[in-house]
Write a protein that holds these residues in place. Structure first.
Motif, PDB file in Angstrom:
ATOM      1  N   GLN A   1      56.712  61.835-102.978  1.00  0.00           N
ATOM      2  CA  GLN A   1      56.516  60.423-103.337  1.00  0.00           C
ATOM      3  C   GLN A   1      56.846  59.543-102.137  1.00  0.00           C
ATOM      4  N   PRO A   2      55.942  58.621-101.773  1.00  0.00           N
ATOM      5  CA  PRO A   2      56.207  57.721-100.638  1.00  0.00           C
ATOM      6  C   PRO A   2      57.370  56.783-100.922  1.00  0.00           C
ATOM      7  N   GLY A   3      58.023  56.346 -99.868  1.00  0.00           N
ATOM      8  CA  GLY A   3      59.097  55.382-100.002  1.00  0.00           C
ATOM      9  C   GLY A   3      58.567  53.996-100.327  1.00  0.00           C
ATOM     10  N   ASP A   4      59.440  53.163-100.872  1.00  0.00           N
ATOM     11  CA  ASP A   4      59.044  51.816-101.263  1.00  0.00           C
ATOM     12  C   ASP A   4      58.870  50.895-100.066  1.00  0.00           C
ATOM     13  N   THR A   5      58.047  49.881-100.272  1.00  0.00           N
ATOM     14  CA  THR A   5      57.905  48.766 -99.346  1.00  0.00           C
ATOM     15  C   THR A   5      58.304  47.488-100.082  1.00  0.00           C
TER      16      THR A   5
ATOM     17  N   LYS B   1      60.542  41.758 -93.864  1.00  0.00           N
ATOM     18  CA  LYS B   1      59.556  42.616 -94.515  1.00  0.00           C
ATOM     19  C   LYS B   1      59.861  44.093 -94.223  1.00  0.00           C
ATOM     20  N   ILE B   2      59.888  44.894 -95.287  1.00  0.00           N
ATOM     21  CA  ILE B   2      60.214  46.310 -95.163  1.00  0.00           C
ATOM     22  C   ILE B   2      58.938  47.134 -95.247  1.00  0.00           C
ATOM     23  N   ASP B   3      58.690  47.908 -94.191  1.00  0.00           N
ATOM     24  CA  ASP B   3      57.450  48.670 -94.071  1.00  0.00           C
ATOM     25  C   ASP B   3      57.556  50.073 -94.653  1.00  0.00           C
ATOM     26  N   ALA B   4      58.783  50.629 -94.704  1.00  0.00           N
ATOM     27  CA  ALA B   4      58.967  51.993 -95.200  1.00  0.00           C
ATOM     28  C   ALA B   4      60.435  52.206 -95.540  1.00  0.00           C
TER      29      ALA B   4
ATOM     30  N   ALA C   1      71.460  61.401 -99.301  1.00  0.00           N
ATOM     31  CA  ALA C   1      72.281  60.301 -99.815  1.00  0.00           C
ATOM     32  C   ALA C   1      72.222  59.071 -98.921  1.00  0.00           C
ATOM     33  N   ASP C   2      71.681  59.222 -97.709  1.00  0.00           N
ATOM     34  CA  ASP C   2      71.573  58.107 -96.768  1.00  0.00           C
ATOM     35  C   ASP C   2      70.165  57.522 -96.850  1.00  0.00           C
ATOM     36  N   ILE C   3      70.048  56.279 -97.290  1.00  0.00           N
ATOM     37  CA  ILE C   3      68.752  55.632 -97.442  1.00  0.00           C
ATOM     38  C   ILE C   3      68.616  54.549 -96.372  1.00  0.00           C
ATOM     39  N   VAL C   4      67.507  54.620 -95.635  1.00  0.00           N
ATOM     40  CA  VAL C   4      67.280  53.721 -94.502  1.00  0.00           C
ATOM     41  C   VAL C   4      66.012  52.909 -94.761  1.00  0.00           C
ATOM     42  N   HIS C   5      66.122  51.591 -94.616  1.00  0.00           N
ATOM     43  CA  HIS C   5      64.999  50.676 -94.814  1.00  0.00           C
ATOM     44  C   HIS C   5      64.468  50.265 -93.448  1.00  0.00           C
ATOM     45  N   LEU C   6      63.194  50.530 -93.193  1.00  0.00           N
ATOM     46  CA  LEU C   6      62.603  50.270 -91.882  1.00  0.00           C
ATOM     47  C   LEU C   6      61.765  48.994 -91.926  1.00  0.00           C
ATOM     48  N   PRO C   7      62.181  47.959 -91.206  1.00  0.00           N
ATOM     49  CA  PRO C   7      61.425  46.695 -91.212  1.00  0.00           C
ATOM     50  C   PRO C   7      60.118  46.810 -90.429  1.00  0.00           C
ATOM     51  N   GLU C   8      59.187  45.910 -90.757  1.00  0.00           N
ATOM     52  CA  GLU C   8      57.988  45.788 -89.941  1.00  0.00           C
ATOM     53  C   GLU C   8      58.391  45.324 -88.540  1.00  0.00           C
ATOM     54  N   ALA C   9      57.528  45.560 -87.573  1.00  0.00           N
ATOM     55  CA  ALA C   9      57.806  45.128 -86.193  1.00  0.00           C
ATOM     56  C   ALA C   9      57.962  43.613 -86.135  1.00  0.00           C
TER      57      ALA C   9
END
Length: 243
Positions: free
Chosen positions: A42-46, A58-61, A69-77
């Motif tokens: 399942q893809p991660g949320d945006t 804005k969160i891209d991935a 247990a470690d969740i990382v939110h990757l912002p758009e450039a």
């Protein structure tokens, strides 16, 4: 460790959270989140984070870090970076998440009507695939679609419960995947159950799902592909089958 709120409530789409870490790649770590991290097909949320001054990040991935247990939110450039300790309001892209919840549930339903070992899966917004260790090529798209829709329209409840690692070891038949084992390390395993007392299906899964089968809506098997001598790929699509 980030508190993964989606594990207990997949319908929670917004929440306040505090920044606890910032990675070199711009990844944002929070004390808790409603954003599902890519895992189990399942893809991660945006979505986006809202700051106190009203500006958005804005969160891209969303991915896992060194452990599940470690969740990382990757912002758009080009997005602004928050400060450690800052409070943010999280907003997932609910329209996208809900489609993934419906599709992930459809994958579980397919595994009920095709009770064979699963060799791979990928959940998508408009189409998903599940691969089975199935040497027979006689599966019929119409028949499978009818069986899946019978479970959908019966409107079975869907819920989660937790068991210990030892309980899973004592019930190995709960694991449908042929080559991917449920994540361990927390001392407990999350089960997704369909039907009263899980009578329709019970299997380990960390993903997000709807709360009753009727929410899946119309689905059909769009294509069956041969992927190797004993591997068959079944593609699930939304909507009624084409005439």
């Amino acid at each position: 460790m980030t508190e993964a709120l989606f594990r207990d409530d997949a319908y929670l789409s917004t929440v306040e959270a505090t920044v606890t870490g910032l990675r070199d790649d711009g990844g944002i770590v929070l004390d808790r989140t409603v954003f599902y991290a890519t895992s189990g097909g399942q893809p991660g949320d945006t979505g986006h984070f809202e700051r106190a001054d009203g500006t958005l990040i804005k969160i891209d991935a969303t991915i896992t870090g060194e452990t599940k247990a470690d969740i990382v939110h990757l912002p758009e450039a080009g997005q602004p970076a928050p400060a450690i300790g800052e409070t943010l309001v999280l907003h997932i892209d609910w329209k996208r998440r809900y489609k993934l919840m419906r599709m992930h549930t459809a994958c579980h339903i397919l595994s009920v009507v095709l009770p064979y070992p699963i060799t791979g899966a990928a959940v998508g917004e408009d189409e998903s695939r599940v691969d089975f260790d199935l040497s027979e090529a006689s599966a019929d798209k119409t028949e499978l679609t009818d069986k899946m829709m019978a479970i959908v329209t019966a409107n079975h409840p869907i819920f989660t419960r937790w068991i210990t690692d030892a309980e899973l070891d004592a019930n190995p038949g709960l694991v449908k995947s042929a080559n991917v084992k449920p994540p361990r390390g927390l001392g407990r395993i999350r089960l997704v159950c369909i039907g009263e007392d899980g009578a329709v299906d019970t299997q380990p899964c960390g993903g997000t799902h709807v709360s009753e089968t009727q929410e899946v809506g119309d689905i059909h098997i769009g294509k069956i592909e041969k992927k190797g001598k004993e591997n068959r790929r079944f593609r699930i699509r939304f909507g009624a089958p084409p005439a």
